[in-house]
Design a protein around this motif. Structure first.
Motif, mmCIF file in Angstrom:
data_model
loop_
_atom_site.group_PDB
_atom_site.id
_atom_site.type_symbol
_atom_site.label_atom_id
_atom_site.label_comp_id
_atom_site.label_asym_id
_atom_site.label_seq_id
_atom_site.Cartn_x
_atom_site.Cartn_y
_atom_site.Cartn_z
ATOM 1 N N LYS A 47 2.307 -9.596 3.133
ATOM 2 C CA LYS A 47 2.374 -8.855 4.396
ATOM 3 C C LYS A 47 3.750 -8.214 4.579
ATOM 4 N N ASN A 48 4.784 -8.926 4.226
ATOM 5 C CA ASN A 48 6.142 -8.401 4.348
ATOM 6 C C ASN A 48 6.317 -7.129 3.527
ATOM 7 N N TYR A 49 5.795 -7.128 2.289
ATOM 8 C CA TYR A 49 5.949 -5.952 1.425
ATOM 9 C C TYR A 49 5.068 -4.797 1.886
ATOM 10 N N VAL A 50 3.875 -5.113 2.384
ATOM 11 C CA VAL A 50 3.003 -4.053 2.905
ATOM 12 C C VAL A 50 3.681 -3.337 4.062
ATOM 13 N N GLU A 51 4.261 -4.088 4.970
ATOM 14 C CA GLU A 51 4.906 -3.478 6.131
ATOM 15 C C GLU A 51 6.151 -2.692 5.728
ATOM 16 N N ASN A 52 6.866 -3.185 4.730
ATOM 17 C CA ASN A 52 8.037 -2.435 4.252
ATOM 18 C C ASN A 52 7.630 -1.139 3.553
ATOM 19 N N VAL A 53 6.516 -1.171 2.842
ATOM 20 C CA VAL A 53 6.012 0.052 2.213
ATOM 21 C C VAL A 53 5.632 1.074 3.273
ATOM 22 N N ILE A 54 4.939 0.615 4.328
ATOM 23 C CA ILE A 54 4.564 1.529 5.409
ATOM 24 C C ILE A 54 5.820 2.101 6.063
ATOM 25 N N LYS A 55 6.842 1.261 6.228
ATOM 26 C CA LYS A 55 8.093 1.722 6.837
ATOM 27 C C LYS A 55 8.807 2.745 5.955
ATOM 28 N N ALA B 279 -3.851 -6.027 -1.055
ATOM 29 C CA ALA B 279 -3.685 -5.010 -0.012
ATOM 30 C C ALA B 279 -3.984 -3.642 -0.588
ATOM 31 N N GLU B 280 -4.618 -2.785 0.234
ATOM 32 C CA GLU B 280 -4.902 -1.413 -0.182
ATOM 33 C C GLU B 280 -4.393 -0.477 0.911
ATOM 34 N N ILE B 281 -3.579 0.495 0.516
ATOM 35 C CA ILE B 281 -2.888 1.365 1.463
ATOM 36 C C ILE B 281 -3.310 2.808 1.210
ATOM 37 N N ASP B 282 -3.548 3.546 2.296
ATOM 38 C CA ASP B 282 -3.922 4.957 2.212
ATOM 39 C C ASP B 282 -2.650 5.795 2.053
ATOM 40 N N MET B 283 -2.420 6.309 0.855
ATOM 41 C CA MET B 283 -1.188 7.043 0.581
ATOM 42 C C MET B 283 -1.150 8.404 1.275
ATOM 43 N N ILE B 284 -2.287 9.036 1.449
ATOM 44 C CA ILE B 284 -2.296 10.364 2.077
ATOM 45 C C ILE B 284 -1.828 10.264 3.524
ATOM 46 N N HIS B 285 -2.270 9.226 4.226
ATOM 47 C CA HIS B 285 -1.838 9.066 5.610
ATOM 48 C C HIS B 285 -0.334 8.799 5.679
ATOM 49 N N LEU B 286 0.158 7.939 4.762
ATOM 50 C CA LEU B 286 1.604 7.684 4.740
ATOM 51 C C LEU B 286 2.369 8.965 4.463
ATOM 52 N N PHE B 287 1.841 9.763 3.550
ATOM 53 C CA PHE B 287 2.518 11.019 3.215
ATOM 54 C C PHE B 287 2.545 11.966 4.410
ATOM 55 N N GLU B 288 1.401 12.074 5.089
ATOM 56 C CA GLU B 288 1.351 12.971 6.250
ATOM 57 C C GLU B 288 2.333 12.530 7.329
ATOM 58 N N GLU B 289 2.452 11.230 7.526
ATOM 59 C CA GLU B 289 3.389 10.729 8.527
ATOM 60 C C GLU B 289 4.833 10.954 8.082
ATOM 61 N N SER B 290 5.098 10.730 6.802
ATOM 62 C CA SER B 290 6.479 10.892 6.318
ATOM 63 C C SER B 290 6.912 12.352 6.367
ATOM 64 N N SER B 291 5.941 13.290 6.192
ATOM 65 C CA SER B 291 6.297 14.711 6.215
ATOM 66 C C SER B 291 6.676 15.169 7.622
ATOM 67 N N LYS B 292 6.213 14.438 8.650
ATOM 68 C CA LYS B 292 6.569 14.782 10.024
ATOM 69 C C LYS B 292 7.935 14.223 10.424
ATOM 70 N N TYR B 293 8.379 13.237 9.674
ATOM 71 C CA TYR B 293 9.574 12.487 10.092
ATOM 72 C C TYR B 293 10.846 13.301 9.864
ATOM 73 N N LYS B 294 11.648 13.377 10.869
ATOM 74 C CA LYS B 294 12.938 14.062 10.778
ATOM 75 C C LYS B 294 14.038 13.006 10.735
ATOM 76 N N VAL B 295 14.882 13.093 9.760
ATOM 77 C CA VAL B 295 15.978 12.135 9.641
ATOM 78 C C VAL B 295 17.091 12.526 10.602
#
Length: 816
Positions: free
Chosen positions: A639-647, A700-716
């Motif tokens: 769970k710790n690694y899944v959440e870090n991957v999402i982050k 664990a199975e993670i949807d990479m497209i959703h993560l990508f779409e969210e990361s593309s919106k993120y402004k540093v």
């Protein structure tokens, strides 16, 4: 595939060495991977000469040895000690001189000068076995009186040598899988390079008239799709025995073991023309009727090699009136094959549908030379010639008598295709202008009839042996491989393909996650996207209606595209556990494939692909160490690694306990913007049992497209490091037992202040000090103001507001 240099020159004459020939073959697309020298006797008897025994005297120190002098045509005779009982003066013999290499099976041995019981021996007088000319080894081999002294044994015994090309045929080149096919390509290549050569010719058959006529075998084609054409001929009084030397040597040169006259002839014609043949013992054909059809599912059939198989309902069979005799184009049957007692033969030459043969071969695990050719596509027009060629050879080598005309069942004639070819298209693909006359000449030399449609176009008729030529671009490929890719100018421009921004960013995100996981002890795996169709019947969490079926599967097992990364990952885990690799932390980036709706005409809309990331943990965190004991890898570790991957993708998420447990026992689901982003849980032991896995596995199975779409919106955004100290406060909240920490976390995010930097659950208590149906969550809050130290009044105001929200939304009370 092996191609004999000498055999090739039976159909096309040219004056090139094997090495020069191999270069032309490779340049025209038939890559020669190696060249081997073949000799009818291993070593070619180099160093062995014909000699005459001049004298033969008893060895003074031996009861069975003789001291001989042998004339081999040299300046002086050789002294040779011999132990053969039949040695004597005046015999003509084969002598292995000093340095000669002979073979005992595959083991070489060198003839050396030696002393045998004090007597010098300068060679060896050979037996049949030592020369590999027979099995006799009790005495020396006695030659005819007229044998010429000094003549090389290679010449005397007529040892043949050949050079064998190992050619790596690509799957599309069914037209070249024969000596005549290779000769056709070689002719075109040599003509293009102005090398003198003759046009390839098929061996002359002559008049084909039966010696005597008998009622022929009747042929009926029931499945005309799988068998468009079937031809055959009847022969009688066939002598099934050992083949003549020339035929055996032809087959041996390409690595084929001779068996008997009938089998060897069918093999010879197949490697000559590319057309497979099959021979039946016609006395075993019940009712003298042959029917080409399919049989009911699970019909038992016994092959020539005694393998018993259950037939599929789509397996095409060659049947008599009573039963199946042969799996069409794949394997013969035990009860209808040729034996030494066979006298009468029915010879088959057919054209079978390539897809039908390929599926049957894969389903039943039967790999044969015939299936290899049929599944790539044979020449429907070659069936009769190959049949007549084989029949004439059986007349020659087996004294067969032809008793019928050619039986030819060809319900619907297959017509050759015509493709228009534009010179502009040739120029576009070649990168240079090739004149129309050269293009036309190359195509004619390859067997493509063509005529001019206009100044800039040709109309090209495709021979029926060219199954891979279906478009103008295929014709251009044929032209360029003969024209010579080395003759295409190297462009002066360098062109680079830029990935789309989204594709580039997705790869970057995957790389970022890969580095993170690898740095933390995970190993990346890559599994096959093709999986077993039977999994959909075994596991109820797979949707049969979403299966993407393969038209031509690699095997009967691997026949669908995967719907999940779980099962291929479990196969990898099982393989690692079987190899005693027990502590596993694995991840995989891969696609899953789904059928959306079968009746959608647009293929791009009919199917969907999803980019996924899977993570697996099983076993312990590390091997046992004296300083630090190992711990089991558990749910919270993953769970710790899944959440870090999402982050890593800067995705905000909420967590809920999953109601749909399959394929898990206990699981959590992660949502972002009401879309499922990830799922994590303990894999159901019933699923693990199917893979013989006897330990706990978390997945664990993670949807990479959703993560990508969210990361593309993120402004540093960069902010200065805070210099103001943080403040920590604890709250002990009493809530109903059905209230989850996630609910409290959601309330804190919604109603909390921006000065709350972190919220942590550090204790959960249930016991007799609390009322029934209640539990306590102990929460720690970290607060920080960016520019000043917060006062108690400011802190209490924030916490009181938050406490009111907890009371309102979750019916929480503060424990005193």
């Amino acid at each position: 595939m092996k191609i004999s240099f000498n055999w090739l020159k039976q159909y096309i004459s040219f004056d090139l060495t094997p090495d020069e020939t191999s270069l032309f073959l490779t340049n025209c697309g038939l890559e020669v991977e190696s060249i081997e020298k073949f000799e009818t006797i291993k070593g070619g008897l180099q160093g062995v000469v014909i000699g005459e025994v001049l004298t033969c005297e008893k060895h003074p120190d031996s009861d069975h040895l003789q001291i001989t002098t042998v004339n081999i045509g040299a300046d002086s005779p050789l002294n040779i000690v011999c132990g053969a009982s039949n040695i004597g003066a005046g015999l003509k013999v084969a002598v292995a001189t000093i340095g000669t290499i002979l073979y005992d099976g595959e083991e070489p041995f060198v003839i050396k000068k030696s002393k045998i019981r004090g007597a010098a021996s300068e060679g060896m007088i050979c037996s049949e076995k030592e020369l590999q000319l027979g099995t006799q080894h009790e005495g020396i081999m006695e030659l005819k009186k007229d044998a010429i002294v000094g003549q090389a044994a290679t010449e005397y015994f007529k040892i043949k040598e050949d050079y064998i090309f190992e050619i790596g045929f690509t799957p599309n080149r069914s037209d070249a899988i024969s000596h005549i096919g290779v000769a056709r390509d070689l002719y075109a290549a040599l003509k293009q390079n102005n090398i003198p050569c003759s046009q390839p010719i098929l061996p002359f058959i002559g008049d084909f008239i039966p010696s005597k006529r008998k009622p022929p075998i009747k042929v009926t084609i029931e499945n005309k799709t799988a068998c468009p054409r079937y031809t055959g001929i009847c022969l009688e009084d066939v002598a099934v025995n050992e083949s003549p030397e020339w035929l055996k040597n032809r087959l041996l040169s390409i690595g084929v073991r001779p068996i008997n006259t009938v089998v060897d002839v069918t093999q010879f014609v197949m490697f000559e023309t590319g057309q497979p043949l099959h021979a039946f013992d016609s006395d075993k054909i019940e009712g003298r009727n042959i029917i080409i059809k399919t049989l009911p599912k699970d019909t038992i059939f016994k092959t020539l090699d005694d393998k018993v198989i259950k037939l599929h309902e789509d397996d095409l069979m060659i049947c008599s009136e009573e039963k199946g005799m042969c799996i069409a184009g794949v394997f013969g049957g035990k009860d209808s094959g040729i034996t030494t007692n066979t006298k009468n033969v029915f010879l088959e030459s057919a054209y079978f549908n390539p897809i039908s043969i390929r599926k049957t071969s894969k389903r039943n695990g039967l790999k044969t030379d015939a299936a290899f050719r049929y599944e790539r596509g044979c020449d429907v027009n070659m069936t009769i010639y190959a049949l007549q060629r084989a029949a004439k050879l059986l007349v020659e080598v087996a004294n067969a008598v032809i008793t019928s005309e050619v039986i030819d069942e060809y319900p619907t004639t297959i017509e050759p295709r015509t493709i228009p070819l534009s010179m502009d298209e040739v120029t576009k693909f070649a990168g240079k202008i090739i004149d129309k006359q050269t293009v036309s000449s190359i195509l004619l030399n390859l067997g493509f009839e063509n005529s001019s449609m206009s100044e800039n176009k040709l109309s090209v008729t495709i021979p029926l042996n060219k199954h891979d030529v279906t478009r103008p671009v295929d014709l251009i490929e044929e032209i360029l491989r003969i024209y010579g890719y080395n003759n295409i100018d190297i462009p002066t421009e360098i062109r680079y393909y830029y990935h789309s921004k989204s594709e580039y960013m997705l790869k970057n995100l995957q790389k970022k996650i890969s580095i993170y996981l690898a740095n933390n002890g995970f190993f990346e795996m890559m599994n096959n996207s093709i999986t077993k169709g039977e999994y959909a019947s075994t596991f109820d969490f797979l949707n049969k209606n979403e299966q993407v079926l393969l038209v031509n599967p690699l095997s009967s097992e691997l026949n669908v595209m995967r719907q999940t990364l779980l099962l291929s990952g479990l196969e990898t885990i099982a393989r690692n556990l079987n190899n005693k690799n027990n502590n596993l932390k694995l991840f995989e980036f891969g696609k899953t494939y789904h059928l959306i709706q079968n009746d959608i005409t647009d293929l791009l809309l009919r199917y969907s692909e999803k980019e996924k990331l899977s993570l697996f943990v099983a076993g312990k965190n590390h091997d046992d160490q004296w300083l630090e004991p190992s711990k089991d890898l558990d749910f919270f570790f993953l769970k710790n690694y899944v959440e870090n991957v999402i982050k890593c993708s800067s995705t905000n998420y909420t967590i809920i306990i999953s109601e749909n447990e399959t394929p898990f026992v206990n699981s959590l689901e992660y949502f972002s913007n009401e879309e499922l982003v990830a799922k994590i849980g303990l894999v159901n032991p019933k699923i693990l049992k199917q893979f013989d896995i006897r330990r706990t596995v978390y997945y664990a199975e993670i949807d990479m497209i959703h993560l990508f779409e969210e990361s593309s919106k993120y402004k540093v955004r960069f902010t200065p490091i805070a210099t103001i100290p943080v403040v920590k406060r604890d709250l002990a909240l009493v809530v109903d037992k059905n209230v989850t920490y996630q609910q409290l976390e959601k309330v804190a995010i919604q109603y909390g202040s921006r000065h709350i930097k972190k919220m942590t659950l550090f204790d959960v208590y249930e016991g007799e000090k609390l009322p029934d149906g209640k539990k306590q969550y102990a929460l720690n809050f970290v607060l920080q103001h960016p520019t000043k130290t917060m006062t108690d009044e400011e802190i209490n105001k924030i916490l009181n507001k938050l406490l009111s929200a907890f009371e309102r939304e979750c019916r929480a009370t503060l424990r005193g």
